[in-house]
Design a protein around this motif. Structure first.
Motif, PDB file in Angstrom:
ATOM      1  N   GLY A  50       0.842  -1.055   0.025  1.00 45.51           N
ATOM      2  CA  GLY A  50      -0.051   0.017  -0.049  1.00 45.51           C
ATOM      3  C   GLY A  50       0.892   1.210  -0.036  1.00 45.51           C
ATOM      4  O   GLY A  50       2.000   1.131  -0.372  1.00 45.51           O
ATOM      5  N   PRO A  51       0.419   2.362   0.509  1.00 43.25           N
ATOM      6  CA  PRO A  51       1.019   3.833   0.303  1.00 43.25           C
ATOM      7  C   PRO A  51       2.111   3.545   1.364  1.00 43.25           C
ATOM      8  O   PRO A  51       2.373   2.642   2.291  1.00 43.25           O
ATOM      9  N   PRO A  52       3.296   4.722   1.076  1.00 44.83           N
ATOM     10  CA  PRO A  52       4.291   4.581   2.080  1.00 44.83           C
ATOM     11  C   PRO A  52       3.732   4.987   3.428  1.00 44.83           C
ATOM     12  O   PRO A  52       2.998   5.477   3.827  1.00 44.83           O
ATOM     13  N   PRO A  53       4.764   4.276   4.337  1.00 45.48           N
ATOM     14  CA  PRO A  53       4.506   4.652   5.626  1.00 45.48           C
ATOM     15  C   PRO A  53       4.762   5.779   6.361  1.00 45.48           C
ATOM     16  O   PRO A  53       5.246   6.730   5.669  1.00 45.48           O
ATOM     17  N   ASP A  54       3.685   6.030   7.175  1.00 45.60           N
ATOM     18  CA  ASP A  54       3.904   7.616   8.049  1.00 45.60           C
ATOM     19  C   ASP A  54       5.149   7.643   8.808  1.00 45.60           C
ATOM     20  O   ASP A  54       5.042   7.073   9.875  1.00 45.60           O
ATOM     21  N   VAL A  55       6.043   8.339   8.276  1.00 49.10           N
ATOM     22  CA  VAL A  55       7.253   8.262   9.096  1.00 49.10           C
ATOM     23  C   VAL A  55       7.114   9.213  10.344  1.00 49.10           C
ATOM     24  O   VAL A  55       7.770   8.999  11.442  1.00 49.10           O
ATOM     25  N   THR A  56       5.976  10.042  10.464  1.00 47.92           N
ATOM     26  CA  THR A  56       6.028  10.987  11.614  1.00 47.92           C
ATOM     27  C   THR A  56       5.461  10.150  12.913  1.00 47.92           C
ATOM     28  O   THR A  56       5.665  10.502  13.981  1.00 47.92           O
ATOM     29  N   ALA A  57       4.867   8.841  12.616  1.00 44.63           N
ATOM     30  CA  ALA A  57       4.219   7.847  13.405  1.00 44.63           C
ATOM     31  C   ALA A  57       5.541   7.069  14.254  1.00 44.63           C
ATOM     32  O   ALA A  57       5.265   6.326  15.233  1.00 44.63           O
ATOM     33  N   LEU A  58       6.578   7.115  13.604  1.00 44.13           N
ATOM     34  CA  LEU A  58       7.616   6.281  14.284  1.00 44.13           C
ATOM     35  C   LEU A  58       8.516   6.632  15.258  1.00 44.13           C
ATOM     36  O   LEU A  58       8.500   7.851  15.619  1.00 44.13           O
ATOM     37  N   HIS A  59       9.033   5.756  16.104  1.00 44.47           N
ATOM     38  CA  HIS A  59       9.874   6.063  17.269  1.00 44.47           C
ATOM     39  C   HIS A  59      11.279   6.349  16.843  1.00 44.47           C
ATOM     40  O   HIS A  59      11.769   5.846  15.757  1.00 44.47           O
ATOM     41  N   VAL A  60      12.003   6.919  17.577  1.00 43.08           N
ATOM     42  CA  VAL A  60      13.220   7.341  17.521  1.00 43.08           C
ATOM     43  C   VAL A  60      13.978   6.081  16.992  1.00 43.08           C
ATOM     44  O   VAL A  60      14.898   6.094  16.398  1.00 43.08           O
TER      45      VAL A  60
END
Length: 312
Positions: A215-225
């Motif tokens: 599917g669409p690219p992952p949402d990087v803003t929701a990722l942990h450090v």
């Protein structure tokens, strides 16, 4: 400055340059070796296609910036586009998807060692396709490699299909096909520019696969450090910086010395996987690693070897 002082400085400069390039070999081994366990860490929150789409996209951007900043010719001849596309599919898209899937489904240290059996398969394919000599040393390398692979895969096969090991082997084959194809194509263009275009082509292929399978690219803003850090490392260091280092090394050092950079990668990969991921290879694994390492050394550590492979 006196004439004598100038002469001393001029004489010393080549030695300093060589010492600096040798240091780059160690940095390169660290950069690529760490790339494998870092890839595993990104999979904590990201799917395989998505993580490669993001990291490879960043690496592609970095390498094109290197081309522009260093004032290299950015464009390649239209006649070479088909060659770059074919090589980009095998060297970048197929290699990276197979290796991230292998890491996701198995052991990172085993994946890196099996992938680095590539020089043996490339030598065999070059003999079959472009008529390169397959001498006794290469035959020995093939036997060592085959023995090492059996040593690694046989214990896994006792518990079912060793899917991760087969993916790693496919990764090595894809890399070998791309290497031999580029040797055959013999593109007359700057090596870094060709690599940048291969990365772009591979990124497009991976993007298409991601849309189909994930599917669409992952949402990087929701990722942990803890995920963003390894992801950025993959892109900036594992792809962008490492490629730049490799071509600097090849241009400044003898081929045999440059080859040490490739051979050190699986060593660093095994050590880093143990330190970062807590992987503990068995005695059988170490025997298999040693055999494959010896096989790769037989092929790479030879006088006057011309480096045509895209580094991974």
């Amino acid at each position: 400055m006196s004439t004598t002082d100038k002469a001393k400085t001029t004489t010393a400069d080549p030695n300093a340059s060589i010492r600096g390039a040798r240091l780059l070999v160690l940095l390169l081994a660290l950069a690529w070796g760490l790339n494998w366990p870092m890839s595993r860490l990104t999979l904590a929150e990201l799917p395989p296609w998505g993580t490669r789409f993001l990291s490879l996209g960043l690496g592609t951007l970095v390498l094109f910036m290197v081309v522009v900043i260093s004032r290299r010719r950015l464009l390649i001849r239209p006649a070479n586009l088909i060659h770059v596309t074919v090589a980009g599919f095998f060297n970048v898209a197929a290699f990276n998807i197979l290796n991230i899937e292998a890491i996701a489904s198995g052991n990172a240290s085993r994946a890196v060692v099996i992938a680095y059996s590539m020089p043996i398969w490339a030598a065999l394919m070059a003999w079959l396709t472009v008529g390169e000599v397959f001498d006794r040393v290469r035959v020995l390398a093939l036997l060592l490699c085959a023995t090492g692979l059996v040593t690694l895969i046989w214990p896994l096969a006792q518990h079912g299909l060793p899917f991760s090991a087969l993916l790693s082997l496919g990764c090595a084959f894809a890399w070998a096909i791309g290497t031999v194809y580029m040797k055959w194509a013999d593109i007359d263009a700057d090596a870094i520019t060709i690599t940048a275009w291969q990365l772009l082509v591979g990124w497009i292929f991976i993007g298409a696969g991601m849309l189909i399978f994930e599917g669409p690219p992952p949402d990087v803003t929701a990722l942990h450090v803890t995920t963003i850090g390894p992801l950025v490392y993959n892109g900036l260091i594992g792809f962008g910086l490492a490629y730049s280092l490799w071509f600097t090394i090849v241009g400044r050092l003898p081929a045999m010395t440059a080859s040490l950079g490739s051979l050190l990668v699986p060593v660093v990969g095994i050590a880093a996987s143990a330190a970062i991921l807590g992987e503990r290879p068995t005695l059988t694994d170490y025997v298999g690693f040693a055999l494959i390492f010896a096989a790769a050394a037989c092929v790479l550590l030879r006088p006057n070897v011309r480096h045509t492979e895209l580094p991974e």
